[in-house]
Design a protein around this motif. Sequence first.
Motif, short mmCIF file in Angstrom:
data_model
loop_
_atom_site.label_atom_id
_atom_site.label_comp_id
_atom_site.label_asym_id
_atom_site.label_seq_id
_atom_site.Cartn_x
_atom_site.Cartn_y
_atom_site.Cartn_z
N ILE A 394 -3.22 -34.00 -20.69
CA ILE A 394 -2.26 -33.25 -21.50
C ILE A 394 -2.17 -31.82 -20.98
CG2 ILE A 394 -1.75 -32.38 -23.82
CD1 ILE A 394 -3.18 -34.75 -24.98
N PHE A 395 -0.96 -31.29 -20.94
CA PHE A 395 -0.74 -29.89 -20.58
C PHE A 395 -0.33 -29.12 -21.83
CE2 PHE A 395 0.31 -31.43 -16.14
CZ PHE A 395 -0.90 -31.00 -15.63
N HIS A 396 -0.75 -27.87 -21.91
CA HIS A 396 -0.30 -26.98 -22.97
C HIS A 396 1.07 -26.40 -22.60
CE1 HIS A 396 -4.75 -27.02 -23.46
NE2 HIS A 396 -4.41 -27.11 -24.74
N GLY A 397 1.75 -25.89 -23.61
CA GLY A 397 3.07 -25.34 -23.36
C GLY A 397 3.05 -24.22 -22.34
N ILE A 398 2.02 -23.38 -22.37
CA ILE A 398 1.80 -22.36 -21.35
C ILE A 398 0.47 -22.68 -20.70
CG2 ILE A 398 1.56 -19.89 -20.89
CD1 ILE A 398 3.23 -19.33 -23.33
N GLU A 399 0.52 -23.18 -19.47
CA GLU A 399 -0.68 -23.73 -18.83
C GLU A 399 -1.08 -22.88 -17.63
OE1 GLU A 399 -3.67 -25.25 -18.79
OE2 GLU A 399 -2.59 -26.92 -19.76
N LYS A 400 -2.38 -22.89 -17.36
CA LYS A 400 -2.93 -22.16 -16.23
C LYS A 400 -2.61 -22.90 -14.93
CE LYS A 400 -7.25 -19.87 -14.90
NZ LYS A 400 -8.69 -19.70 -15.22
N VAL A 401 -2.24 -22.16 -13.90
CA VAL A 401 -1.85 -22.76 -12.62
C VAL A 401 -2.98 -23.61 -12.05
CG1 VAL A 401 -1.14 -22.28 -10.25
CG2 VAL A 401 -0.18 -20.95 -12.14
N GLY A 402 -4.20 -23.11 -12.11
CA GLY A 402 -5.33 -23.85 -11.56
C GLY A 402 -5.53 -25.19 -12.23
N ASN A 403 -5.32 -25.26 -13.55
CA ASN A 403 -5.46 -26.54 -14.26
C ASN A 403 -4.39 -27.54 -13.82
OD1 ASN A 403 -7.58 -25.43 -15.66
ND2 ASN A 403 -6.35 -24.87 -17.45
N ILE A 404 -3.16 -27.07 -13.61
CA ILE A 404 -2.07 -27.96 -13.17
C ILE A 404 -2.38 -28.51 -11.78
CG2 ILE A 404 0.36 -28.05 -12.57
CD1 ILE A 404 0.89 -25.95 -14.69
N ASP A 481 0.68 -30.09 0.09
CA ASP A 481 1.41 -29.19 0.99
C ASP A 481 1.61 -27.80 0.41
OD1 ASP A 481 1.64 -31.34 2.70
OD2 ASP A 481 3.57 -31.98 1.86
N ILE A 482 1.23 -27.58 -0.84
CA ILE A 482 1.44 -26.29 -1.50
C ILE A 482 0.17 -25.45 -1.37
CG2 ILE A 482 1.92 -25.15 -3.69
CD1 ILE A 482 3.57 -27.56 -4.48
N LYS A 483 0.29 -24.27 -0.81
CA LYS A 483 -0.84 -23.38 -0.60
C LYS A 483 -0.77 -22.22 -1.60
CE LYS A 483 -1.99 -25.89 2.91
NZ LYS A 483 -3.14 -26.82 2.79
N LEU A 484 -1.82 -22.05 -2.37
CA LEU A 484 -1.88 -20.99 -3.38
C LEU A 484 -3.15 -20.17 -3.19
CD1 LEU A 484 -0.79 -23.06 -6.52
CD2 LEU A 484 0.65 -21.55 -5.14
N SER A 485 -3.05 -18.88 -3.46
CA SER A 485 -4.21 -17.99 -3.36
C SER A 485 -5.05 -18.08 -4.63
CB SER A 485 -3.75 -16.55 -3.12
OG SER A 485 -3.00 -16.09 -4.24
N ASN A 486 -6.24 -17.52 -4.56
CA ASN A 486 -7.12 -17.51 -5.74
C ASN A 486 -6.51 -16.72 -6.89
OD1 ASN A 486 -9.03 -19.04 -4.38
ND2 ASN A 486 -10.11 -17.22 -3.59
#
Length: 582
Positions: A394-404, A481-486
């Motif tokens: 389950i995702f919250h309406g406003i979710e943290k990027v790391g959790n997704i 393929d998606i690269k994200l910083s800390n």
Amino acid sequence: MVHTGACIAAIMGEGGSKKYGLTWKWLQVFKNDQDRRDLVTCGSAAGITAAFRAPVGGVLFALEEMASWWRSTLLWRAYFTTAVVAIILRALIDVCLRGKCGLFGKGGLIMYDVTSANISYHLRDVPPVLVLGVIGGILGSIYNFLLNKVLRLFNFINEKGIFYKIILACCISIFTSCLLFGLPWLASCRSCPSDTSEPCPTIGRSGNYKKFQCPPGHYNDLASLFFNTNDDAIKNLFSKDTDSEFHHLSMLIFFVTCFVLSIFSYGIVAPAGLFVPVIVTGAAYGRFVGMIIGSHSNLNQGLFAVLGSAALLGGSMRTTVSLCVIILELTNNLLLLPLIMLVLLISKTVADAFNGNIYDLIMKSKGFPYLETHAEPYMRQLTVCDVVTGPLQIFHGIEKVGNIVHVLKTTGHNGFPVVDEPPLSESPVLFGLILRAHLITLLKKKAFLRTPVPIGPDAFLQFSSNDFAKKGLGNGDKIEDIKLSNEEMEMFIDLHPFTNATPYTVVETMSLAKALILFREVGLRHLLVVPKVSGHIPVVGILTRHDFMPEHILNLNPSLTRGRWKRLRFRFPRLGRLIREL
């Protein structure tokens, strides 16, 4: 042709092919699930029409075998498609009949004209036709059973690599060539008929009288069937006033050979189909039965061949209305309609008592989660809560990027419930459903927030409609393929603007059979299950196509396997059990 038409339609449903530069802006209109399904259905109808010159049969085939949800709009589209194909086909045939196509137009487009103004049958002709249908149903079920076993073996071999695929195809080709050349030596030479309208023996690629190794003035009847194209062989078998052309033994050998080779030829790395080989095999079977009955029936052997093809097609493919119309359009003989309807009805009924149709067996062996049009009886005894499996993501309406990112990398789910909790709502409430592809698009565009606050109406300013359009097969973005910083992993995404706020939901106590009908008829991919009594969890689970598969349901409820809530199927007793009982 059916597969080719469906593939062309699928490419159009993806907006064309960027790889080969075949894209048009107007095709972008069809880049959605419903129009793509409609296009594939119309493409299959076009394939049947092009192959058999049967526009009405093509529409009915798409209705009976292809479309899971039929409506008047789709009927009109399929009818329009087949009408256009029929007109273009007629124009091309006229060009080819003028001799401007070489060998094209001489044997590839199938039309078996067996029209006879003198066809008449009485009540005493019905019992042989009934027997023909019963045996055709049994042979069709045996055909499906053996083909299913052979396909499992071929899949095991093909998984080893391309080298094994080529070796398998070569072995089948050599085996087929040896049979087709060696078996005619078993047939004796027959004298050429004196009243024939074509040269005997025939010289060329087609004809009813092949010389093979016979002396002048004689022909080999088995070679006349083997050394022809499939459609020419069918024309020979369907033709009238040819009761003395073939010997009983030759026809039996031809039937057994076609029956075996059509099973082993399908599934190799070559475009070998099922429809025409089954017609050839059924025609040989019907002709052989007509030879046995002889003068005890008013029907000639050519008409028995037509009915034999209908019986084996009905016993193998289990379609009735479309097959009946296709055979009528193939043979151009409306007087056979009552007998063809009777044969198809009997053969399908008999074969259904043993196993499923050939298309369902092939899809099952390939692992495709195909849903039947009906619900199994035991599904009425279960609720949707009985088949829901976890854990639910389950995702919250406003979710943290790391959790997704973590959920997308660790699961293969394509849809996720979105839940609002305090302070966004007074109590936990289901907001909607968001797709995996949309989440990846949000991560790719980096629509992040530094604080967990709603983004408001400005959410779509950095997006266009093409960003959320359905991608072509194999062209979708991947989470790897998606690269994200800390720093970006610690940010937030407001999912509200991109969530489907009105998904289909069912109560957890709903009958599984009713949920299946809803899922299939509406064409859903996700069905949310909500609790009957509101509590801390606003959603119990999510149902996909795999959750309705009988294998999944019986695995969760093994007691149903030994129960009586199953469709009736006749099964042959096991040999060991039979010996113990004796």
